[in-house]
Design a protein around this motif. Structure first.
Motif, short mmCIF file in Angstrom:
data_model
loop_
_atom_site.label_atom_id
_atom_site.label_comp_id
_atom_site.label_asym_id
_atom_site.label_seq_id
_atom_site.Cartn_x
_atom_site.Cartn_y
_atom_site.Cartn_z
N CYS A 172 0.85 -1.19 0.00
CA CYS A 172 0.00 0.00 0.00
C CYS A 172 0.89 1.24 0.00
O CYS A 172 2.07 1.17 0.32
CB CYS A 172 -0.90 -0.01 1.23
SG CYS A 172 -0.04 0.39 2.75
N ALA A 199 -8.00 5.10 12.54
CA ALA A 199 -8.04 5.36 11.10
C ALA A 199 -8.24 6.84 10.88
O ALA A 199 -8.85 7.51 11.73
CB ALA A 199 -9.20 4.60 10.47
N TYR A 211 -8.41 8.64 0.45
CA TYR A 211 -7.24 8.01 1.06
C TYR A 211 -7.47 7.89 2.55
O TYR A 211 -7.74 8.89 3.22
CB TYR A 211 -5.97 8.83 0.77
CG TYR A 211 -5.54 8.73 -0.67
CD1 TYR A 211 -4.79 7.64 -1.12
CD2 TYR A 211 -5.88 9.72 -1.58
CE1 TYR A 211 -4.40 7.54 -2.44
CE2 TYR A 211 -5.50 9.64 -2.92
CZ TYR A 211 -4.76 8.54 -3.34
OH TYR A 211 -4.38 8.44 -4.64
N LEU A 212 -7.38 6.66 3.03
CA LEU A 212 -7.63 6.39 4.44
C LEU A 212 -6.31 5.97 5.06
O LEU A 212 -5.70 4.98 4.65
CB LEU A 212 -8.68 5.28 4.55
CG LEU A 212 -9.31 5.01 5.90
CD1 LEU A 212 -9.99 6.26 6.46
CD2 LEU A 212 -10.33 3.88 5.80
N PHE A 214 -3.58 4.85 8.05
CA PHE A 214 -3.41 4.06 9.27
C PHE A 214 -1.95 4.20 9.71
O PHE A 214 -1.08 4.49 8.90
CB PHE A 214 -3.72 2.59 9.02
CG PHE A 214 -5.15 2.34 8.62
CD1 PHE A 214 -6.12 2.11 9.57
CD2 PHE A 214 -5.52 2.36 7.28
CE1 PHE A 214 -7.44 1.88 9.21
CE2 PHE A 214 -6.85 2.13 6.90
CZ PHE A 214 -7.80 1.90 7.87
N LEU A 218 -3.08 -1.88 8.11
CA LEU A 218 -4.32 -1.48 7.47
C LEU A 218 -5.50 -2.19 8.13
O LEU A 218 -5.33 -3.16 8.87
CB LEU A 218 -4.29 -1.84 5.98
CG LEU A 218 -3.12 -1.28 5.16
CD1 LEU A 218 -3.34 -1.58 3.69
CD2 LEU A 218 -2.93 0.20 5.38
N ASP A 219 -6.69 -1.69 7.84
CA ASP A 219 -7.90 -2.30 8.36
C ASP A 219 -8.87 -2.45 7.18
O ASP A 219 -9.72 -1.60 6.93
CB ASP A 219 -8.50 -1.41 9.45
CG ASP A 219 -9.70 -2.04 10.13
OD1 ASP A 219 -10.32 -2.95 9.53
OD2 ASP A 219 -10.04 -1.61 11.24
N ALA A 223 -12.11 -0.20 5.88
CA ALA A 223 -12.03 0.47 4.59
C ALA A 223 -13.24 0.10 3.72
O ALA A 223 -13.84 0.97 3.07
CB ALA A 223 -10.73 0.09 3.88
N VAL A 234 -12.06 3.72 -1.73
CA VAL A 234 -11.14 3.94 -0.62
C VAL A 234 -9.80 3.28 -0.91
O VAL A 234 -9.74 2.10 -1.26
CB VAL A 234 -11.72 3.39 0.70
CG1 VAL A 234 -10.69 3.44 1.82
CG2 VAL A 234 -12.97 4.16 1.10
N GLU A 235 -8.78 4.06 -0.82
CA GLU A 235 -7.41 3.54 -0.94
C GLU A 235 -6.76 3.68 0.43
O GLU A 235 -6.62 4.78 0.94
CB GLU A 235 -6.65 4.36 -2.00
CG GLU A 235 -5.19 4.07 -2.10
CD GLU A 235 -4.85 3.04 -3.20
OE1 GLU A 235 -5.56 3.03 -4.21
OE2 GLU A 235 -3.90 2.28 -2.99
N SER A 236 -6.41 2.54 1.01
CA SER A 236 -5.79 2.60 2.33
C SER A 236 -4.29 2.78 2.21
O SER A 236 -3.67 2.27 1.28
CB SER A 236 -6.07 1.30 3.10
OG SER A 236 -7.45 1.16 3.32
#
Ligand SMILES: [Zn+2]
Length: 324
Positions: A172, A199, A211-212, A214, A218-219, A223, A234-236
């Motif tokens: 990611c 988050a 964009y999320l 962390f 990641l979660d 997401a 959503v792009e983590s």
């Protein structure tokens, strides 16, 4: 630990017994909200498109027939479908609650097969075998702290490099935080999730991509919940700890949409509580998604004009799910 037992202090008020939506705005009769029958989630933000006058109730088992056309209600809308009566809202919500709870247990811990962080960094030539061995030994004897912490604090490895390695490990991006506008992004998810799941929305690009961020892992379940709820892709990504912490604190101190927390003893009670909130608020759209052991209901009190909901235009309900 059930999430709701970790309520932050500002949300610890006995909100579950308080009538929550007294000031809810009602749409004018005759105004038909967006969406169509069937209760499907469209993946789009609630927009203003309207059905014709012959809109039909989204409850497939609705018994009111054409009589509902005489009812002067255009809301509430749940998951894109209008319901003609409180009974139909309850049926739609019940179905959605079961759908969400049925998906439980299907969350795979996909990080299990990842190459360990230390090995990744060793492969990249960012640390030596000696550094790795010493950091692992310290981690073991301390019985606490992630390996990255020990590499930074004890071995003098840069935090940036550790985050880059985590990014490789999770496949990611590492998210920059230079232009982070915490206050502008609080309407995307409840404060409780930002706090408990650590988050942080970091940016919305092109009105479609969120964009999320962390800190160290990641979660994907969260997401997915945010993606389904917001209609944004959503792009983590990961954020360096020294950038994450101040931004996270700033966000937690900003204004979020109103939220109510409820705990229900059974699924029917939960469905009843949710449909009551919907009947009372008469939202132009509402959606239900699961995030770990919570159900998250969001109600849009008016049509959303841009990619981000307005903080005072949405209301959240977070419900804890008891053991089945
Ligand atoms: Zn109906």
């Amino acid at each position: 630990m059930p999430l709701l037992s970790r309520k932050p202090p500002w949300e610890r008020a006995p909100q579950s017994v308080k009538p929550p939506l007294e000031n809810a705005r009602r749409e004018q009769p005759g105004q038909i909200p967006s969406g169509g029958a069937g209760g499907r989630q469209t993946g789009r933000s609630p927009s203003g498109s309207r059905l014709g006058l012959l809109a039909s109730c989204a409850n497939p088992g609705c018994a009111s027939g054409w009589l509902h056309l005489l009812r002067s209600r255009s809301t509430p809308v749940f998951e894109g479908g209008w319901s003609c009566s409180a009974a139909c809202t309850r049926t739609l919500v019940q179905t959605a609650v079961l759908r969400e709870l049925d998906g439980r247990g299907g969350e795979q811990e996909s990080h299990r097969h990842r190459i360990p962080l230390g090995l990744t960094m060793l492969q990249q030539g960012w640390i030596t075998a000696v550094q790795l061995r010493q950091a692992l030994a310290s981690q073991k004897s301390a019985g606490a702290g992630r390996l990255g912490h020990w590499l930074v604090r004890q071995q003098g490895i840069s935090e940036q490099l550790v985050t880059r390695a985590l990014g490789l490990q999770w496949n990611c991006p590492v998210l920059p935080m230079e232009f982070h506008d915490a206050e502008a992004l609080t309407s995307l998810l409840p404060r409780l999730f930002v706090d408990a799941f650590r988050a942080m929305p970091s940016r919305v690009a092109g009105g479609r991509l969120l964009y999320l961020g962390f800190e160290d892992r990641l979660d994907p379940a969260l997401a997915l919940a945010v993606e389904r709820m917001t209609g944004l892709r959503v792009e983590s990504g990961l954020v360096r700890g020294s950038l994450f912490h101040p931004a996270h604190t700033r966000m937690l101190n900003a204004k979020f949409p109103p939220v109510e927390l409820i705990e229900a003893v059974s699924e029917p009670v939960l469905a009843q509580a949710i449909s009551r909130r919907i009947e009372k608020a008469r939202p132009v759209e509402s959606r239900l998604v699961r995030a770990h052991d919570c159900l998250w209901l969001r109600m849009w009190l008016r049509t959303q004009s841009g990619p981000l909901p307005e903080t005072d235009g949405v209301r959240d309900l977070i419900c804890s799910i008891g053991a089945r």
